[in-house]
Design a protein around this motif. Structure first.
Motif, PDB file in Angstrom:
ATOM      1  N   PHE A 169     -12.113  -0.740  31.504  1.00 20.12           N
ATOM      2  CA  PHE A 169     -11.958   0.670  31.858  1.00 20.12           C
ATOM      3  C   PHE A 169     -13.294   1.396  31.767  1.00 20.12           C
ATOM      4  O   PHE A 169     -14.176   1.019  31.000  1.00 20.12           O
ATOM      5  CB  PHE A 169     -10.927   1.333  30.941  1.00 20.12           C
ATOM      6  N   LYS A 170     -13.437   2.413  32.585  1.00 27.30           N
ATOM      7  CA  LYS A 170     -14.654   3.206  32.618  1.00 27.30           C
ATOM      8  C   LYS A 170     -14.297   4.690  32.636  1.00 27.30           C
ATOM      9  O   LYS A 170     -13.253   5.093  33.165  1.00 27.30           O
ATOM     10  CB  LYS A 170     -15.478   2.890  33.873  1.00 27.30           C
ATOM     11  N   ALA A 171     -15.171   5.493  32.054  1.00 30.35           N
ATOM     12  CA  ALA A 171     -15.101   6.930  32.262  1.00 30.35           C
ATOM     13  C   ALA A 171     -15.738   7.206  33.616  1.00 30.35           C
ATOM     14  O   ALA A 171     -16.776   6.615  33.957  1.00 30.35           O
ATOM     15  CB  ALA A 171     -15.862   7.665  31.166  1.00 30.35           C
ATOM     16  N   ILE A 172     -15.103   8.045  34.416  1.00 31.88           N
ATOM     17  CA  ILE A 172     -15.708   8.417  35.700  1.00 31.88           C
ATOM     18  C   ILE A 172     -16.114   9.880  35.624  1.00 31.88           C
ATOM     19  O   ILE A 172     -15.336  10.743  35.231  1.00 31.88           O
ATOM     20  CB  ILE A 172     -14.770   8.140  36.890  1.00 31.88           C
ATOM     21  N   VAL A 173     -17.371  10.127  35.966  1.00 30.66           N
ATOM     22  CA  VAL A 173     -17.953  11.464  35.813  1.00 30.66           C
ATOM     23  C   VAL A 173     -18.700  11.843  37.088  1.00 30.66           C
ATOM     24  O   VAL A 173     -19.163  10.973  37.841  1.00 30.66           O
ATOM     25  CB  VAL A 173     -18.913  11.516  34.602  1.00 30.66           C
ATOM     26  N   PRO A 174     -18.833  13.131  37.375  1.00 31.99           N
ATOM     27  CA  PRO A 174     -19.627  13.555  38.541  1.00 31.99           C
ATOM     28  C   PRO A 174     -21.053  13.055  38.424  1.00 31.99           C
ATOM     29  O   PRO A 174     -21.614  12.995  37.330  1.00 31.99           O
ATOM     30  CB  PRO A 174     -19.565  15.087  38.470  1.00 31.99           C
ATOM     31  N   ILE A 175     -21.655  12.714  39.536  1.00 30.73           N
ATOM     32  CA  ILE A 175     -22.984  12.108  39.514  1.00 30.73           C
ATOM     33  C   ILE A 175     -24.035  13.058  38.950  1.00 30.73           C
ATOM     34  O   ILE A 175     -25.053  12.623  38.404  1.00 30.73           O
ATOM     35  CB  ILE A 175     -23.392  11.650  40.934  1.00 30.73           C
ATOM     36  N   ASP A 176     -23.805  14.395  39.073  1.00 28.19           N
ATOM     37  CA  ASP A 176     -24.786  15.350  38.576  1.00 28.19           C
ATOM     38  C   ASP A 176     -24.520  15.799  37.141  1.00 28.19           C
ATOM     39  O   ASP A 176     -25.190  16.689  36.614  1.00 28.19           O
ATOM     40  CB  ASP A 176     -24.862  16.576  39.497  1.00 28.19           C
ATOM     41  N   SER A 177     -23.534  15.167  36.478  1.00 27.85           N
ATOM     42  CA  SER A 177     -23.243  15.501  35.087  1.00 27.85           C
ATOM     43  C   SER A 177     -24.273  14.847  34.160  1.00 27.85           C
ATOM     44  O   SER A 177     -24.755  13.736  34.431  1.00 27.85           O
ATOM     45  CB  SER A 177     -21.839  15.016  34.718  1.00 27.85           C
ATOM     46  N   LYS A 178     -24.590  15.524  33.078  1.00 29.87           N
ATOM     47  CA  LYS A 178     -25.513  14.928  32.102  1.00 29.87           C
ATOM     48  C   LYS A 178     -24.933  13.660  31.490  1.00 29.87           C
ATOM     49  O   LYS A 178     -25.677  12.780  31.042  1.00 29.87           O
ATOM     50  CB  LYS A 178     -25.850  15.939  31.007  1.00 29.87           C
ATOM     51  N   LEU A 179     -23.602  13.542  31.502  1.00 31.63           N
ATOM     52  CA  LEU A 179     -22.954  12.344  30.961  1.00 31.63           C
ATOM     53  C   LEU A 179     -23.168  11.124  31.849  1.00 31.63           C
ATOM     54  O   LEU A 179     -22.996   9.991  31.398  1.00 31.63           O
ATOM     55  CB  LEU A 179     -21.453  12.595  30.778  1.00 31.63           C
TER      56      LEU A 179
END
Length: 298
Positions: A169-179
């Motif tokens: 499993f992966k966390a999916i985050v916006p590409i421009d997020s600092k995360l």
């Protein structure tokens, strides 16, 4: 030498681990090791060696294992062709599958199966993991495709078929997020961020487990629709969690509007996918044929 031994070798190659391969195959580690050792003795070459990175092919193994994989592909084609020519492969097959398999592996397998077996009517329903297990138990479906958990009690009347398929499993985050620049994340890291929950049994159970000890997540909304999930993360509305299987060929990943970051507890374990059926049924041959298509269309 037999096809079962060759399947064992393929599984160890895929998992790079005797332990994980034996779990996926539902046999003991010793039985798996003995079977491979027997094969190695028969061909007079060692195929695998243990290293820091796992169980990996030897130099000779790198030359021999591709031939083994070709044999398995030929065996699968032989079975599929023989099955399609058999007059006994007629009727209806009822299949229940989890959403992650339904949106990835199953469509390809079903398409090929129907081309080779036009006389078989396949009815497929999407269901949650535990529901699929109970549907097989009650003999309301012929095959269940799901993630086999430790708490599922497999009795002697049920047959488990490894699909040789797993997912993390992966966390999916916006590409421009600092995360997006993090090498890994924990649920604590995203606890205050807007969170979009994939409203499925496995995800709900794990989120509830986390919230019971660490407090609530900032859940923006829940959805059962993967497209809504990915589109919302891409639009910067929030963060979510998805399986590697769901991320395969995902357009938002490919266009780099979202990125996937490894996630920690309680989503840090791989799940193994399996087929489940009743042993004593008149569709056993048809069931095993369909399972072979699932295995070969990953």
């Amino acid at each position: 030498m037999n096809f079962e031994q060759l399947q064992y070798i393929k599984s160890v190659l895929e998992y790079e681990s005797i332990t994980h391969a034996s779990e996926a195959l539902h046999i003991s580690q010793s039985a798996l090791s003995q079977s491979i050792a027997s094969f190695e003795k028969e061909i007079d070459h060692k195929l695998f060696i243990r290293s820091r990175s796992g169980t990996v092919p030897t130099e000779n193994g790198k030359k021999l294992i591709p031939i083994i994989l070709e044999i398995l592909e030929s065996e699968s084609k032989l079975r599929q062709t023989a099955s399609s020519l058999s007059a006994t492969l007629r009727g209806t097959l009822k299949v229940a599958t989890t959403p992650s398999l339904f949106m990835t592996v199953v469509p390809r397998a079903l398409s090929n199966f129907r081309k080779d077996n036009p006389q078989i009517e396949v009815n497929i329903i999407e269901a949650e993991n535990d529901e699929i297990f109970h549907l097989v138990q009650k003999k309301k479906i012929d095959i269940g495709l799901f993630s086999l958990m430790d708490y599922h009690k497999i009795d002697s009347g049920m047959e488990v078929y490894s699909l040789f398929l797993s997912s993390s499993f992966k966390a999916i985050v916006p590409i421009d997020s600092k995360l997006a620049f993090r090498e890994s994340l924990t649920l604590e890291d995203i606890q205050d961020s807007p969170f979009i929950l994939f409203d499925r049994e496995f995800y709900n159970v794990n989120i509830e487990k986390f919230e019971a000890s660490q407090g609530p997540l900032n859940i923006l909304f829940t959805t059962k629709n993967p497209s809504v999930l990915f589109r919302s993360v891409s639009a910067g509305l929030g963060i979510s969690i998805a399986s590697d299987l769901m991320l395969q060929d995902d357009p938002y990943i490919q266009t780099k509007t979202i990125t996937a970051v490894p996630i920690g507890y309680p989503f840090n374990d791989e799940i193994q996918f399996a087929g489940l059926a009743n042993k004593n049924n008149e569709k056993k041959r048809l069931t095993e044929t369909f399972i072979s298509y699932i295995r070969n269309n990953k």
